[in-house]
Design an enzyme around this catalytic site. Structure first.
Site, PDB file in Angstrom:
ATOM      1  N   TYR A   1      -0.311  12.387 -13.924  1.00 22.01           N
ATOM      2  CA  TYR A   1      -1.938  12.102 -13.831  1.00 22.01           C
ATOM      3  C   TYR A   1      -2.687  12.286 -15.233  1.00 22.01           C
TER       4      TYR A   1
ATOM      5  N   GLU B   1      -0.371  15.537  -2.511  1.00 22.56           N
ATOM      6  CA  GLU B   1       0.979  15.086  -2.565  1.00 22.56           C
ATOM      7  C   GLU B   1       2.127  15.955  -2.557  1.00 22.56           C
TER       8      GLU B   1
ATOM      9  N   TYR C   1       8.653  -1.384   2.646  1.00 27.76           N
ATOM     10  CA  TYR C   1       9.137  -2.357   3.662  1.00 27.76           C
ATOM     11  C   TYR C   1       8.634  -1.589   4.802  1.00 27.76           C
ATOM     12  N   SER C   2       8.195  -1.956   5.797  1.00 27.94           N
ATOM     13  CA  SER C   2       7.790  -1.282   6.972  1.00 27.94           C
ATOM     14  C   SER C   2       9.363  -1.224   8.114  1.00 27.94           C
TER      15      SER C   2
ATOM     16  N   VAL D   1       4.937 -12.081   8.796  1.00 24.46           N
ATOM     17  CA  VAL D   1       5.890 -10.908   8.624  1.00 24.46           C
ATOM     18  C   VAL D   1       5.164  -9.476   9.032  1.00 24.46           C
TER      19      VAL D   1
ATOM     20  N   THR E   1       6.594  -6.452  11.688  1.00 27.21           N
ATOM     21  CA  THR E   1       7.641  -5.646  11.482  1.00 27.21           C
ATOM     22  C   THR E   1       7.139  -4.223  12.109  1.00 27.21           C
ATOM     23  N   PRO E   2       6.041  -3.332  11.612  1.00 28.69           N
ATOM     24  CA  PRO E   2       5.562  -2.262  12.289  1.00 28.69           C
ATOM     25  C   PRO E   2       5.064  -2.336  13.801  1.00 28.69           C
TER      26      PRO E   2
ATOM     27  N   PHE F   1      -0.101  -5.276   3.458  1.00 27.03           N
ATOM     28  CA  PHE F   1       1.216  -5.428   2.867  1.00 27.03           C
ATOM     29  C   PHE F   1       0.922  -5.518   1.294  1.00 27.03           C
ATOM     30  N   GLY F   2       0.327  -4.684   0.874  1.00 22.93           N
ATOM     31  CA  GLY F   2      -0.177  -4.702  -0.547  1.00 22.93           C
ATOM     32  C   GLY F   2      -1.223  -3.788  -0.711  1.00 22.93           C
TER      33      GLY F   2
HETATM   34  C1  LIG Z   1       3.005  -0.633   3.415  1.00 19.31           C
HETATM   35  C2  LIG Z   1       3.852  -1.970   3.292  1.00 19.31           C
HETATM   36  C3  LIG Z   1       4.575  -2.545   4.151  1.00 19.31           C
HETATM   37  C4  LIG Z   1       5.283  -3.664   3.931  1.00 19.31           C
HETATM   38  N1  LIG Z   1       6.184  -4.158   4.811  1.00 19.31           N
HETATM   39  C5  LIG Z   1       6.692  -5.173   4.737  1.00 19.31           C
HETATM   40  C6  LIG Z   1       7.724  -5.786   5.442  1.00 19.31           C
HETATM   41  O1  LIG Z   1       8.005  -5.104   6.695  1.00 19.31           O
HETATM   42  N2  LIG Z   1       8.399  -6.944   5.333  1.00 19.31           N
HETATM   43  C7  LIG Z   1       8.155  -7.715   4.125  1.00 19.31           C
HETATM   44  O2  LIG Z   1       8.789  -8.894   3.944  1.00 19.31           O
HETATM   45  N3  LIG Z   1       7.188  -7.150   3.376  1.00 19.31           N
HETATM   46  C8  LIG Z   1       6.493  -6.086   3.485  1.00 19.31           C
HETATM   47  N4  LIG Z   1       5.655  -5.633   2.520  1.00 19.31           N
HETATM   48  C9  LIG Z   1       5.656  -6.455   1.324  1.00 19.31           C
HETATM   49  C10 LIG Z   1       6.693  -6.126   0.280  1.00 19.31           C
HETATM   50  O3  LIG Z   1       6.411  -4.735  -0.111  1.00 19.31           O
HETATM   51  C11 LIG Z   1       6.577  -6.971  -1.002  1.00 19.31           C
HETATM   52  O4  LIG Z   1       5.107  -6.930  -1.474  1.00 19.31           O
HETATM   53  C12 LIG Z   1       7.044  -8.294  -0.659  1.00 19.31           C
HETATM   54  O5  LIG Z   1       8.502  -8.452  -0.319  1.00 19.31           O
HETATM   55  C13 LIG Z   1       7.081  -9.344  -1.788  1.00 19.31           C
HETATM   56  O6  LIG Z   1       7.607  -8.783  -2.835  1.00 19.31           O
HETATM   57  P1  LIG Z   1       8.467  -9.464  -4.030  1.00 19.31           P
HETATM   58  O7  LIG Z   1       8.942  -8.631  -5.266  1.00 19.31           O
HETATM   59  O8  LIG Z   1       9.262 -10.593  -3.229  1.00 19.31           O
HETATM   60  O9  LIG Z   1       7.331 -10.337  -4.529  1.00 19.31           O
HETATM   61  P2  LIG Z   1       6.592  -9.975  -6.138  1.00 19.31           P
HETATM   62  O10 LIG Z   1       7.402 -10.416  -7.221  1.00 19.31           O
HETATM   63  O11 LIG Z   1       5.924  -8.763  -5.933  1.00 19.31           O
HETATM   64  O12 LIG Z   1       5.279 -11.341  -5.778  1.00 19.31           O
HETATM   65  C14 LIG Z   1       4.592 -11.102  -5.031  1.00 19.31           C
HETATM   66  C15 LIG Z   1       3.464 -12.373  -4.843  1.00 19.31           C
HETATM   67  O13 LIG Z   1       3.159 -12.352  -6.216  1.00 19.31           O
HETATM   68  C16 LIG Z   1       3.359 -13.610  -6.425  1.00 19.31           C
HETATM   69  N5  LIG Z   1       3.233 -13.807  -8.129  1.00 19.31           N
HETATM   70  C17 LIG Z   1       4.228 -13.220  -8.802  1.00 19.31           C
HETATM   71  N6  LIG Z   1       4.172 -13.189  -9.996  1.00 19.31           N
HETATM   72  C18 LIG Z   1       2.666 -13.723 -10.342  1.00 19.31           C
HETATM   73  C19 LIG Z   1       2.072 -13.961 -11.479  1.00 19.31           C
HETATM   74  N7  LIG Z   1       2.355 -13.976 -12.554  1.00 19.31           N
HETATM   75  N8  LIG Z   1       0.701 -14.657 -11.198  1.00 19.31           N
HETATM   76  C20 LIG Z   1       0.274 -14.873 -10.127  1.00 19.31           C
HETATM   77  N9  LIG Z   1       1.210 -14.560  -8.754  1.00 19.31           N
HETATM   78  C21 LIG Z   1       2.446 -14.177  -8.904  1.00 19.31           C
HETATM   79  C22 LIG Z   1       4.403 -14.132  -6.176  1.00 19.31           C
HETATM   80  O14 LIG Z   1       4.721 -15.591  -6.173  1.00 19.31           O
HETATM   81  C23 LIG Z   1       4.468 -13.790  -4.732  1.00 19.31           C
HETATM   82  O15 LIG Z   1       3.704 -14.633  -3.843  1.00 19.31           O
HETATM   83  C24 LIG Z   1       5.036  -4.355   2.828  1.00 19.31           C
HETATM   84  C25 LIG Z   1       4.159  -3.782   1.779  1.00 19.31           C
HETATM   85  C26 LIG Z   1       3.642  -2.700   1.986  1.00 19.31           C
HETATM   86  C27 LIG Z   1       2.580  -2.077   0.940  1.00 19.31           C
HETATM   87  C1  HEM Z   2      -6.771   9.961  -9.531  1.00 19.57           C
HETATM   88  C2  HEM Z   2      -5.851   9.187  -9.727  1.00 19.57           C
HETATM   89  C3  HEM Z   2      -5.524   7.884  -8.957  1.00 19.57           C
HETATM   90  C4  HEM Z   2      -5.968   7.204  -7.866  1.00 19.57           C
HETATM   91  C5  HEM Z   2      -7.703   7.260  -7.554  1.00 19.57           C
HETATM   92  C6  HEM Z   2      -5.121   6.187  -7.606  1.00 19.57           C
HETATM   93  C7  HEM Z   2      -5.660   5.270  -6.625  1.00 19.57           C
HETATM   94  C8  HEM Z   2      -4.598   4.229  -6.206  1.00 19.57           C
HETATM   95  C9  HEM Z   2      -4.791   3.352  -5.132  1.00 19.57           C
HETATM   96  C10 HEM Z   2      -6.207   3.158  -4.674  1.00 19.57           C
HETATM   97  C11 HEM Z   2      -3.894   2.728  -4.875  1.00 19.57           C
HETATM   98  C12 HEM Z   2      -3.611   1.392  -4.000  1.00 19.57           C
HETATM   99  C13 HEM Z   2      -2.935   2.238  -2.678  1.00 19.57           C
HETATM  100  C14 HEM Z   2      -2.833   1.055  -1.870  1.00 19.57           C
HETATM  101  O1  HEM Z   2      -1.531   0.708  -1.867  1.00 19.57           O
HETATM  102  O2  HEM Z   2      -3.274   0.726  -0.880  1.00 19.57           O
HETATM  103  C15 HEM Z   2      -2.710   3.284  -5.830  1.00 19.57           C
HETATM  104  C16 HEM Z   2      -1.333   2.641  -5.781  1.00 19.57           C
HETATM  105  C17 HEM Z   2      -0.659   3.040  -6.848  1.00 19.57           C
HETATM  106  N1  HEM Z   2      -0.636   4.174  -7.791  1.00 19.57           N
HETATM  107 FE1  HEM Z   2      -2.350   5.240  -8.064  1.00 19.57          FE
HETATM  108  N2  HEM Z   2      -3.856   6.370  -8.216  1.00 19.57           N
HETATM  109  C18 HEM Z   2      -4.148   7.413  -9.174  1.00 19.57           C
HETATM  110  C19 HEM Z   2      -3.132   7.816  -9.952  1.00 19.57           C
HETATM  111  C20 HEM Z   2      -1.918   7.368 -10.283  1.00 19.57           C
HETATM  112  C21 HEM Z   2      -0.930   7.873 -10.991  1.00 19.57           C
HETATM  113  C22 HEM Z   2      -1.175   9.023 -12.009  1.00 19.57           C
HETATM  114  C23 HEM Z   2       0.006   7.095 -11.192  1.00 19.57           C
HETATM  115  C24 HEM Z   2       1.136   6.971 -11.926  1.00 19.57           C
HETATM  116  C25 HEM Z   2       1.346   6.894 -13.098  1.00 19.57           C
HETATM  117  C26 HEM Z   2      -0.214   5.928 -10.060  1.00 19.57           C
HETATM  118  C27 HEM Z   2       0.610   4.933  -9.700  1.00 19.57           C
HETATM  119  C28 HEM Z   2       0.468   3.949  -8.653  1.00 19.57           C
HETATM  120  C29 HEM Z   2       1.527   2.861  -8.105  1.00 19.57           C
HETATM  121  C30 HEM Z   2       2.550   2.671  -8.984  1.00 19.57           C
HETATM  122  C31 HEM Z   2       0.723   2.320  -7.192  1.00 19.57           C
HETATM  123  C32 HEM Z   2       1.133   1.100  -6.352  1.00 19.57           C
HETATM  124  C33 HEM Z   2       0.833  -0.040  -7.063  1.00 19.57           C
HETATM  125  C34 HEM Z   2       1.428  -1.146  -6.711  1.00 19.57           C
HETATM  126  O3  HEM Z   2       1.955  -1.146  -5.451  1.00 19.57           O
HETATM  127  O4  HEM Z   2       0.754  -2.387  -6.964  1.00 19.57           O
HETATM  128  N3  HEM Z   2      -1.611   6.332  -9.510  1.00 19.57           N
HETATM  129  N4  HEM Z   2      -3.313   4.297  -6.451  1.00 19.57           N
END
Ligand SMILES: Cc1cc2nc3c(=O)[nH]c(=O)nc-3n(C[C@H](O)[C@H](O)[C@H](O)COP(=O)(O)OP(=O)(O)OC[C@H]3O[C@@H](n4cnc5c(N)ncnc54)[C@H](O)[C@@H]3O)c2cc1C
Ligand code: HEM
Length: 404
Positions: free
Chosen positions: A95, A137, A208-209, A276, A279-280, A396-397
């Site tokens: 933090y 947390e 992944y869910s 996709v 899944t959940p 899913f993002g």
């Molecule tokens: C709560 C939750 C649950 C999920 N559950 C599932 C699930 O059940 N099943 C499932 O399949 N997925 C699920 N996902 C999504 C999963 O977490 C991943 O995001 C997904 O598999 C894509 O990951 P990846 O590493 O293959 O793609 P990444 O490498 O993360 O890329 C994601 C997208 O970004 C694009 N990208 C990459 N680099 C760039 C760039 N430089 N500029 C622009 N675009 C770019 C890629 O082409 C791709 O379309 C879930 C996500 C969350 C948050």
């Molecule tokens: C008060 C401080 C913080 C706030 C308000 C905050 C807020 C958020 C929010 C809104 C998300 C997106 C949640 C979602 O997926 O829907 C997120 C994801 C995330 N946070 Fe934080 N965060 C904080 C601190 C931190 C710290 C200290 C770290 C670690 C260095 C961190 C690392 C991450 C990462 C890695 C993700 C997921 C990123 C991704 O999947 O792209 N966060 N946070």
């Protein structure tokens, strides 16, 4: 506690910061990763490139600042993010790093307008917001570790089985390598996978869910192979599809997430999914069918066509056993889909269809899918008078706005 003067400064500066939100967070992340490249092991690089994560974090800091004297107001959002943080392994020591570079971003973008007084007030406010996250947390880490079969951090799981569910979705059945108990979960929750890919500088974590009901000796995830069209192929999903066979070991964090089926409620349930995003929903469906087969469930799934429609036989078999009405929408059915009558409706799920086919007065609605799908479902349900307390969804993002 913050004094009134600090609170006033924070509240009066939020609009300015919101206006420069994107610029500030861009500077913030750039500087933070330059000085702490190890954090690139935790953050999702693709979300960074698309600016989604920056918007989500900055938006939350400003939202929190607006309620700095009453953080209870944003507790549901804090909870949701804290689940994600816990699943990723974010720790208290992270933090101050985020705080330092967020403040630097504010200074750099606002220049002289960021007086010492303003910077001081924001330093204090960030501390209060960070403490709120850290304490929520800490409870989540304790809960995840102390439950039967629970653990802290990442635990090795072996891929016991992999099953192709469609042309683009494959399921992986995961069992703990230590052979010990496996924590239960709520249907709808997710796990994180941390991957070390040979030749890659950083680890990659993705959520992944869980796609089956709890109470088994495995966790099942079902992963879509994300092919980039003009962007690179998805890192983790392609690695899982192309390189992870039975016997492979994956690092998994304990189930997390605040999107889950409330199994205590006796109201009817409508589960809607696109692609996709099913899944959940399948986890929820399988759970209801096991625990409460008399419960009224409508399972609505939208897919492009039969080739990419995953878990079809499983859903049909479950629907036949319980009180489930399953409806399949294909947007672009193939000739084979037509001949085999393998779908119910051609096109998208519309407001009109929902109005004519669903009992909107009592049911709880759960949905997940691509963002445009979620926006359409959300606005249809609201326009049809479904109250917010009956609307539940998962992204899913990084979280985004569902408003049109
Ligand atoms: C709560 C939750 C649950 C999920 N559950 C599932 C699930 O059940 N099943 C499932 O399949 N997925 C699920 N996902 C999504 C999963 O977490 C991943 O995001 C997904 O598999 C894509 O990951 P990846 O590493 O293959 O793609 P990444 O490498 O993360 O890329 C994601 C997208 O970004 C694009 N990208 C990459 N680099 C760039 C760039 N430089 N500029 C622009 N675009 C770019 C890629 O082409 C791709 O379309 C879930 C996500 C969350 C948050
Ligand atoms: C008060 C401080 C913080 C706030 C308000 C905050 C807020 C958020 C929010 C809104 C998300 C997106 C949640 C979602 O997926 O829907 C997120 C994801 C995330 N946070 Fe934080 N965060 C904080 C601190 C931190 C710290 C200290 C770290 C670690 C260095 C961190 C690392 C991450 C990462 C890695 C993700 C997921 C990123 C991704 O999947 O792209 N966060 N946070």
């Amino acid at each position: 506690m913050l004094d009134q003067k600090t609170i006033d400064i924070i509240k009066s500066t939020v609009p300015v910061l919101e206006e420069h939100g994107e610029q500030i967070t861009t500077v913030f992340y750039k500087r933070m990763f330059e000085n702490h490249p190890e954090l690139l092991n935790i953050f999702n690089h693709a979300n960074q490139k698309q600016g989604r994560q920056q918007r989500a974090l900055a938006g939350t800091v400003y939202a929190a600042a607006k309620y700095i004297d009453n953080l209870e107001m944003i507790l549901p959002v804090v909870n949701q993010i804290a689940h994600k943080h816990r699943s990723l392994g974010i720790l208290p020591e992270h933090y101050p790093i985020v705080g330092k570079y967020l403040l630097l971003g504010i200074k750099e973008v606002l220049g002289d307008a960021a007086t010492d007084e303003i910077i001081h007030a924001w330093t204090e406010a960030y501390g209060v917001i960070a403490d709120a996250f850290i304490s929520v947390e800490a409870e989540m880490y304790d809960e995840a570790a102390s439950q039967n079969g629970g653990w802290k951090g990442f635990r090795p799981f072996i891929v016991a089985n992999r099953v192709e569910e469609s042309e683009v979705i494959t399921s992986f059945y995961l069992k703990p390598v230590d052979g010990k108990a496996l924590a239960s979960f709520k249907p709808g929750q997710y796990i994180s996978i941390k991957l070390e890919i040979e030749g890659e500088e950083f680890t990659h974590i993705r959520q992944y869910s869980l796609s089956d009901a709890p109470g088994k000796d495995y966790y099942r995830i079902s992963v879509k192979k994300e092919a980039g069209i003009e962007t690179p192929d998805g890192k983790v999903s392609n690695y899982l599809h192309n390189s992870v066979e039975e016997g492979e070991v994956l690092q998994i964090s304990a189930p997390a997430g605040d999107f889950f089926l409330d199994t205590e409620r006796d109201t009817p349930v409508v589960l809607l999914s696109g692609g996709v995003g099913l899944t959940p929903m399948v986890s929820m469906l399988n759970t209801v069918a096991e625990l409460n087969p008399e419960k009224e469930v409508t399972f609505i799934h939208a897919a492009l066509n039969g080739k990419v429609h995953a878990l079809k036989e499983e859903v049909a078999a479950t629907a036949a056993k319980a009180k489930v009405n399953s409806v399949v929408f294909y947007d672009q059915p193939t000739e084979e889909d037509r001949q085999s009558n393998s779908f119910d409706v051609e096109g998208y799920i519309t407001k009109k269809w929902l109005k004519e086919n669903i009992d909107l007065d009592q049911a709880d609605f759960y949905f997940c899918g691509p963002v445009p799908f979620m926006k359409a479902v959300n606005s249809s349900l609201k326009a049809l008078g479904v109250t917010e307390d009956r609307i539940h969804f998962e992204f899913f993002g990084p979280m985004a706005s569902l408003e049109a």
